[in-house]
Design an enzyme around this catalytic site. Structure first.
Site, PDB file in Angstrom:
ATOM      1  N   ASP A  60      -1.212   2.395   0.834  1.00  0.00           N
ATOM      2  CA  ASP A  60      -0.514   2.300   2.116  1.00  0.00           C
ATOM      3  C   ASP A  60      -0.670   0.849   2.559  1.00  0.00           C
ATOM      4  O   ASP A  60      -1.790   0.390   2.827  1.00  0.00           O
ATOM      5  CB  ASP A  60      -1.158   3.246   3.129  1.00  0.00           C
ATOM      6  CG  ASP A  60      -0.528   3.176   4.504  1.00  0.00           C
ATOM      7  OD1 ASP A  60       0.214   2.214   4.782  1.00  0.00           O
ATOM      8  OD2 ASP A  60      -0.809   4.071   5.321  1.00  0.00           O
ATOM      9  N   VAL A  61       0.437   0.109   2.608  1.00  0.00           N
ATOM     10  CA  VAL A  61       0.349  -1.334   2.853  1.00  0.00           C
ATOM     11  C   VAL A  61      -0.188  -1.668   4.235  1.00  0.00           C
ATOM     12  O   VAL A  61      -0.551  -2.819   4.497  1.00  0.00           O
ATOM     13  CB  VAL A  61       1.709  -2.037   2.633  1.00  0.00           C
ATOM     14  CG1 VAL A  61       2.170  -1.875   1.195  1.00  0.00           C
ATOM     15  CG2 VAL A  61       2.773  -1.533   3.612  1.00  0.00           C
ATOM     16  N   TYR A 152      14.094  -4.321  13.099  1.00  0.00           N
ATOM     17  CA  TYR A 152      14.019  -4.496  11.643  1.00  0.00           C
ATOM     18  C   TYR A 152      14.309  -5.944  11.274  1.00  0.00           C
ATOM     19  O   TYR A 152      13.556  -6.570  10.516  1.00  0.00           O
ATOM     20  CB  TYR A 152      15.031  -3.561  10.985  1.00  0.00           C
ATOM     21  CG  TYR A 152      15.116  -3.669   9.484  1.00  0.00           C
ATOM     22  CD1 TYR A 152      14.162  -3.075   8.665  1.00  0.00           C
ATOM     23  CD2 TYR A 152      16.179  -4.334   8.876  1.00  0.00           C
ATOM     24  CE1 TYR A 152      14.246  -3.157   7.275  1.00  0.00           C
ATOM     25  CE2 TYR A 152      16.283  -4.415   7.492  1.00  0.00           C
ATOM     26  CZ  TYR A 152      15.316  -3.820   6.702  1.00  0.00           C
ATOM     27  OH  TYR A 152      15.417  -3.903   5.331  1.00  0.00           O
ATOM     28  N   LYS A 156      11.858  -8.873   9.454  1.00  0.00           N
ATOM     29  CA  LYS A 156      12.258  -9.531   8.207  1.00  0.00           C
ATOM     30  C   LYS A 156      12.340 -11.050   8.388  1.00  0.00           C
ATOM     31  O   LYS A 156      11.947 -11.811   7.492  1.00  0.00           O
ATOM     32  CB  LYS A 156      13.595  -8.970   7.720  1.00  0.00           C
ATOM     33  CG  LYS A 156      13.533  -7.508   7.300  1.00  0.00           C
ATOM     34  CD  LYS A 156      12.597  -7.295   6.124  1.00  0.00           C
ATOM     35  CE  LYS A 156      12.643  -5.887   5.590  1.00  0.00           C
ATOM     36  NZ  LYS A 156      11.824  -5.695   4.365  1.00  0.00           N
ATOM     37  N   THR A 187      20.611   2.892  -2.607  1.00  0.00           N
ATOM     38  CA  THR A 187      19.363   3.653  -2.559  1.00  0.00           C
ATOM     39  C   THR A 187      19.465   4.649  -1.411  1.00  0.00           C
ATOM     40  O   THR A 187      20.376   4.577  -0.583  1.00  0.00           O
ATOM     41  CB  THR A 187      18.151   2.746  -2.318  1.00  0.00           C
ATOM     42  OG1 THR A 187      18.283   2.135  -1.014  1.00  0.00           O
ATOM     43  CG2 THR A 187      18.035   1.659  -3.383  1.00  0.00           C
TER      44      THR A 187
END
Length: 248
Positions: A60-61, A152, A156, A187
């Site tokens: 889990d990052v 988001y 980024k 995806t």
């Protein structure tokens, strides 16, 4: 073709989508791939499908102890870490008015601090080796955001600035830091289970991208073929950010 024989490569979010394609492609080039994921069973299934040179790890990052444990395991087994692919990410799409601080914090924890933790985890060993490649899978949203993605996009964009600053500091230690900016890639995250939007027929290359097209770019940045490249941003978007191709 990039040569990655026996290179030890850790891929976060390697259990599905772009991460799985990256793991499969790098393994096909001879790399030893460590598939990190919060869902260990999915990581194990991907590793088993790849074969002998793939190893699943629980990662889990957002969890500092997970990073420490994974690095200890890698160094105990292989004695080195050649490449880190920071691929794990989360997208919460909401209108700005509906976005909460909790939503934003979740994306910061995964998309931004997760990348930071990964870079911190590998740099000491890469410095000892005087060689290493860190590849941050970012997004065209970092410079060309779409609606309902303000938080988001913010996370980024932060990764881009951090990556460039780190590239300046780490370059003379033999560590390269580069970024990939995927556009629309087919995806589950991109299509949301609704199929490929018609929009992609209007971009310059006329189609949505495939996960392997990100994987081949990762392979280039992981290999010595990119040995004089650091702090770079490679856009893989079919020309989407150039504008649509509308014929009269």
């Amino acid at each position: 073709m990039a040569e990655l024989k026996e290179q030890v490569i850790l891929i976060t979010g390697g259990n599905r989508g772009q991460g799985q394609a990256i793991a499969e492609h790098l393994a096909s080039l001879g790399a030893i791939v460590i598939i990190g994921a919060r869902n260990y069973e999915e990581a194990r299934e991907v590793a088993e499908s790849i074969g002998a040179n793939a190893y699943p790890v629980l990662l889990d990052v957002t969890n500092e102890s997970h990073w420490q444990g994974v690095m200890n395991e890698i160094l105990d087994r292989f004695g080195r870490i050649d490449v880190l692919v920071n691929n794990a990410g989360v997208l919460i799409r909401k209108p700005f008015a509906d976005l909460t601080a909790e939503d934003y914090q979740e994306m910061i924890n995964v998309n931004q601090l997760g990348v930071f933790r990964g870079m911190k985890a590998v740099t000491a060993q890469m410095e000892k080796q005087q060689k290493g490649s860190i590849i941050n899978n970012v997004s065209i949203s970092s410079f060309s955001p779409i609606a309902k993605s303000s938080a988001y996009a913010g996370t980024k964009a932060a990764v881009v600035a951090m990556s460039k600053a780190a590239a300046i500091e780490l370059g003379q230690k033999g560590i390269r830091v580069n970024m990939i900016h995927p556009g629309g890639i087919e995806t589950e995250m991109a299509t949301q289970g609704s199929g490929v939007p018609d929009f992609y027929s209007s971009i310059p290359l006329g189609r949505i991208g495939q996960p392997v097209e990100i994987a081949t770019t990762v392979a280039f940045l992981a290999s010595d073929k990119s040995s004089y490249i650091t702090g770079a941003e490679i856009v893989v978007d079919g020309g989407m950010t150039l504008g649509v191709n509308e014929e009269e």
